[in-house]
Write an enzyme that holds these catalytic residues in place. Structure first.
Site, mmCIF file in Angstrom:
data_model
loop_
_atom_site.group_PDB
_atom_site.id
_atom_site.type_symbol
_atom_site.label_atom_id
_atom_site.label_comp_id
_atom_site.label_asym_id
_atom_site.label_seq_id
_atom_site.Cartn_x
_atom_site.Cartn_y
_atom_site.Cartn_z
ATOM 1 N N LYS A 165 19.758 -26.510 -10.838
ATOM 2 C CA LYS A 165 18.671 -26.198 -11.778
ATOM 3 C C LYS A 165 19.019 -24.960 -12.609
ATOM 4 O O LYS A 165 18.729 -24.893 -13.807
ATOM 5 C CB LYS A 165 17.352 -25.976 -11.024
ATOM 6 N N GLU A 205 20.593 -25.275 -21.180
ATOM 7 C CA GLU A 205 19.412 -25.233 -22.060
ATOM 8 C C GLU A 205 19.453 -23.999 -22.974
ATOM 9 O O GLU A 205 19.217 -24.105 -24.188
ATOM 10 C CB GLU A 205 18.165 -25.217 -21.164
ATOM 11 N N HIS A 251 21.391 -26.077 -15.203
ATOM 12 C CA HIS A 251 20.594 -26.833 -16.184
ATOM 13 C C HIS A 251 19.989 -25.863 -17.198
ATOM 14 O O HIS A 251 20.060 -26.062 -18.412
ATOM 15 C CB HIS A 251 19.493 -27.611 -15.446
ATOM 16 N N ASN A 252 19.394 -24.773 -16.688
ATOM 17 C CA ASN A 252 18.771 -23.801 -17.588
ATOM 18 C C ASN A 252 19.811 -23.081 -18.439
ATOM 19 O O ASN A 252 19.553 -22.749 -19.594
ATOM 20 C CB ASN A 252 17.957 -22.789 -16.788
ATOM 21 N N VAL A 289 0.631 -23.006 -14.073
ATOM 22 C CA VAL A 289 0.688 -24.161 -14.966
ATOM 23 C C VAL A 289 1.507 -25.305 -14.357
ATOM 24 O O VAL A 289 1.140 -26.487 -14.474
ATOM 25 C CB VAL A 289 1.214 -23.730 -16.361
ATOM 26 N N MET A 290 2.585 -24.983 -13.652
ATOM 27 C CA MET A 290 3.417 -26.032 -13.054
ATOM 28 C C MET A 290 2.721 -26.654 -11.840
ATOM 29 O O MET A 290 2.655 -27.867 -11.697
ATOM 30 C CB MET A 290 4.780 -25.462 -12.636
ATOM 31 N N SER A 322 12.247 -29.371 -13.593
ATOM 32 C CA SER A 322 12.286 -29.112 -15.034
ATOM 33 C C SER A 322 11.406 -30.088 -15.785
ATOM 34 O O SER A 322 11.283 -31.250 -15.418
ATOM 35 C CB SER A 322 13.722 -29.228 -15.573
ATOM 36 N N GLY A 356 8.588 -28.461 -17.880
ATOM 37 C CA GLY A 356 7.430 -27.727 -18.378
ATOM 38 C C GLY A 356 6.148 -28.376 -17.877
ATOM 39 O O GLY A 356 6.168 -29.250 -16.993
ATOM 40 N N THR A 363 -5.168 -16.264 -5.390
ATOM 41 C CA THR A 363 -6.437 -15.835 -5.982
ATOM 42 C C THR A 363 -7.414 -17.019 -5.937
ATOM 43 O O THR A 363 -7.191 -18.041 -6.599
ATOM 44 C CB THR A 363 -6.213 -15.384 -7.441
ATOM 45 N N ARG A 396 50.593 -6.283 -18.173
ATOM 46 C CA ARG A 396 50.165 -5.969 -16.801
ATOM 47 C C ARG A 396 51.356 -5.554 -15.949
ATOM 48 O O ARG A 396 51.284 -4.656 -15.120
ATOM 49 C CB ARG A 396 49.455 -7.184 -16.186
#
Ligand code: NAP
Length: 472
Positions: free
Chosen positions: A183, A190, A186-187, A13-14, A129, A131, A35, A449
């Site tokens: 990136k 998100e 970024h995600n 799709v991208m 980014s 979609g 393919t 500690r």
């Protein structure tokens, strides 16, 4: 058609949308897909009648491209990238350039840049980014690699990227795997924002009894404010307003409450742990997806472990945009951005990436999933002070926190009272409260500690390392 200006491997799709974008911008293209049927389908469908030709072997693909070749791989991340590099390398020549536009792990990209550059090929690891729609109309792109390699693709990516008032949403990020690192973060941000909006939805539904249309109206109000206007708020409104064509009910209520993930949120958290950066809002968003996946266990647990049950919560009225809840969303989004930026800054220091936060905020303003009006403020904050220790210390953001902290606190209290989980709101509140506390209780942790492990401690009143025999 003569030799193609641009080559694309991977008609998912991208890939198919990116190649249409490149062609629309004047770059005749050659496409290859593992393919062959997918290649045929694309050329007979969306790619028909365009300056796009097909290749059915990697040798044919390379032969059809002008030199130096610019090849974008838009395929599944991981081993497929290494396999594709190995298969195409024998046909490449000095100066040719491979771009990995998928969601690759930045450490893999680091290795591939070094390997490919040593073979005299250019290699760019580029986060993309936006979609499918963004890929077609203009995504945000985060390319990393050598400056020389970026210069070779600048004219291409500048045209393909989303355009905002101060330029295209692409810039040279930095060396090695820095593009994919940015990136990934970024995600991570998100993930945080998505979970924040999911928690707001849960509180509006279970705590205030609103239906889908009423909640969508609130989201619509939020989307008209500078602080929350964003792509994710916009699509949340759409999701909440959408009805199931079968019975006219709210479609979101028919969806199984198990959130998927492909790894970038996890990688953000792993990087944060490795680099010693606190990202609790982002971490909780990953945990929330993991807990959501225990669907069967949760069905059983609800019958065994009883909570207080939701009562009418004090979260404001829909007329005034559920003011405390709005405050909670604004501050939690700020926390998510602040944590992501802190992580990018630390990675920049440790890996010598020399990342420019203002420039990164600029390219996130359009095209990408976290695009938001807030990013202009973030860009300004780092333009005004590139040494800013934390986004929350910028005067505009500090004022937001000052003003909205009571609303976030009230939201967490009300949710807790009702037994409605708000992991990101609670984590954001603790993050802000911790960050603004001059004296935290970790003096006691240090004492413990030293008590059990002789780890020593430092004193406020004098220098040096101290040890006490705590136990008789
Ligand atoms: P995808 O479903 O992740 O991958 C599909 C493509 O990968 C197909 O062309 C497929 O070829 C190819 N592929 C899979 N395994 C392969 C292998 N072993 N060797 C060679 N090719 C192989 O497609 P996508 O959603 O378009 O994503 C592409 C990349 O962009 C991924 O890294 C993804 O994480 C990233 N990304 C996706 C989005 C999004 O919104 N979807 C957004 C940003 C980034 P076949 O047709 O032969 O199977």
């Amino acid at each position: 058609m003569g030799k193609g200006h641009f080559g694309l491997i991977g008609l998912g799709v991208m890939g198919e949308n990116l190649v249409l974008n490149a062609e629309r911008n004047g770059f005749s293209s050659v496409v290859y897909n593992r393919t062959a049927q997918k290649t045929d389908d694309f050329l007979a469908g969306l790619g028909a009648g365009k300056q796009i030709s097909a290749a059915y072997s990697l040798q044919e693909f390379v032969d059809k491209l002008e030199k130096p070749r610019r090849i974008l791989m838009m395929i599944k991340a991981g081993q497929p990238i290494d396999d594709t590099i190995a298969s195409i390398a024998p046909y490449l020549e000095e100066g040719d350039l491979l771009i990995d536009g998928g969601n690759s792990l930045f450490k893999d990209t680091e290795r591939r840049v070094a390997e490919l550059e040593s073979m005299s090929f250019g290699y760019i690891g580029m986060g993309v980014s936006g979609g499918a729609k963004g890929a077609l109309e203009g995504p945000s792109m985060m390319p990393g690699g050598t400056r020389q390699a970026y210069d070779a693709i600048e004219s291409l990516v500048s045209k393909m990227a989303a355009q905002v008032e101060d330029g295209p949403c692409v810039t040279y990020i930095g060396p090695g795997g820095s593009g994919h690192f940015v990136k990934t973060v970024h995600n991570g941000i998100e993930y945080g924002v998505e979970q924040i909006l999911a928690e707001a939805y849960d509180l509006m539904k279970r705590g205030a009894g609103l239906n889908g249309s009423q909640m969508a109206d609130v989201l619509g109000q939020w989307n008209s404010t500078e602080e929350l206007s964003s792509y994710l708020v916009e699509i949340t409104e759409v999701c909440l307003r959408t009805k199931d064509p079968e019975d006219g009910g709210d479609l979101v209520e028919k969806i199984v409450d198990v959130a998927g993930q492909k790894g970038t949120g996890l990688w953000t958290v792993i990087s944060a742990l490795e680099l010693g950066v606190a990202v609790p809002t982002i971490y909780e968003s990953v945990n929330a997806r993991v807990l959501s996946s225990l669907h069967g266990e949760r069905q059983k647990a609800e019958t065994v472990l009883h909570g207080p049950g939701a009562t009418a919560l004090e979260l404001g009225s829909p007329i005034d945009g559920m003011a405390p809840l709005q405050d909670a969303c604004v501050l939690s989004c700020i926390a998510s951005y602040a944590q992501g930026i802190a992580l990018i800054e630390e990675a920049s220091r440790v890996y010598n990436y020399e990342l420019n936060i203002a420039a990164i905020a600029q390219i996130w303003k359009g095209g990408c999933i976290i695009r938001a009006r807030l990013l202009k403020r973030i860009q300004e904050a780092y333009n005004n002070n590139s040494e800013l220790a934390n986004l929350m210390l910028d005067p505009w953001f500090a004022e937001q926190i000052q003003r909205r902290l009571p609303g976030l606190r009230q939201t967490v209290i009300e949710a807790t009272r009702a037994g409605i989980p708000v992991p990101c709101f609670a984590a954001s509140l603790s993050y802000i409260d911790s960050y603004r506390t001059a004296r935290l209780p970790q003096n006691l942790v240090q004492a413990m500690r030293d008590c059990f492990g002789s780890h020593t401690y430092k004193r406020l009143d004098k220098g040096g390392d101290f040890h006490t025999e705590w136990l008789p």
